[in-house]
Design an enzyme around this catalytic site. Structure first.
Site, short mmCIF file in Angstrom:
data_model
loop_
_atom_site.label_atom_id
_atom_site.label_comp_id
_atom_site.label_asym_id
_atom_site.label_seq_id
_atom_site.Cartn_x
_atom_site.Cartn_y
_atom_site.Cartn_z
N GLY A 57 9.18 35.83 -4.34
CA GLY A 57 8.90 34.56 -5.00
C GLY A 57 7.80 33.80 -4.29
N CYS A 58 7.86 32.49 -4.37
CA CYS A 58 6.83 31.63 -3.78
C CYS A 58 6.73 31.82 -2.27
CB CYS A 58 7.15 30.18 -4.10
SG CYS A 58 6.15 29.00 -3.19
#
Length: 219
Positions: free
Chosen positions: A51-52
């Site tokens: 993810g981020c």
């Protein structure tokens, strides 16, 4: 990072496995021989995508034995990726982190445990509302020993949860360091709305799961 994308664009780019993941160049990456990064000043390096990278960077920097976590891009088939290009989902790269750690203090095996404990392990192509192949979960291995550690832990977790684990397992090839403004983002921008509403809650969920690996002086 975290822009609202029109539903039509999401459908076109990210339906199950988007163009990046079906690209022949990416297949070449997946089938390549792993590149092993040598120790430097006694420190090893490991690479993860989950993810981020703002979130993942902060999580790993909370772990004892981790000297630094650097945000960047890896796993794709294009050279010199930028944030703007990567956000299209067409580079094949995922937002990744380079973990610089002391193997005498924390093992690669523990770093893999941190990886699985700090995400939604069943979500394909993203974490939370950050969706797209650029946010997909990948664990990179540099040799056969690391590959077997990853595969065994992934298999055990799948059996425990009785579900498929989304993380892909890739041979490490190259890590591209992200733009300067992405580095230490959570530390430097604690009042940012994304940090407040996504990064910090995700960090706190991880801390509650693995308190035994945390540094004594958490920020």
């Amino acid at each position: 990072m975290k822009k609202i994308i029109p539903l039509l664009l999401i459908t076109l780019l990210f339906n199950c496995k988007n163009e990046a993941q079906n690209n022949n160049g990416l297949q070449t990456v997946e089938n390549a021989e792993p590149v092993e990064v040598p120790l430097k000043n006694g420190k090893a390096r490991a690479y993860f995508a989950s993810g981020c990278f703002w979130c993942v960077e902060a999580i790993y920097e909370s772990v004892k034995g981790v000297e630094e976590s650097i945000s960047g891009y890896s796993g794709g088939h294009t050279k010199n990726p930028t944030y703007e290009a990567n956000n299209t989902g067409r580079t094949g790269h995922a937002e990744s982190v380079e973990i610089i750690y002391d193997p005498k203090v924390v093992s690669f095996e523990t770093l893999v445990d941190v990886y699985f404990a700090s995400q939604n392990v069943t979500q394909v192509n993203g974490q939370g509302n950050d969706r797209g192949s650029q946010y997909r979960s990948i664990i990179f291995y540099q040799n056969e020993e690391q590959k077997q550690i990853i595969l065994k832990k992934k298999e055990a977790l799948a059996k425990k949860l009785n579900t498929e684990i989304a993380a892909e397992v890739y041979p490490f090839q190259k890590f591209w360091v992200a733009e300067d403004y992405h580095q230490d983002y959570e530390k430097l921008h604690p009042n940012n709305s994304y940090i407040q509403n996504v990064s910090i809650p995700r960090l706190n969920r991880f801390k509650s799961k693995m308190p035994e690996v945390l540094k004594d002086n958490m920020h």
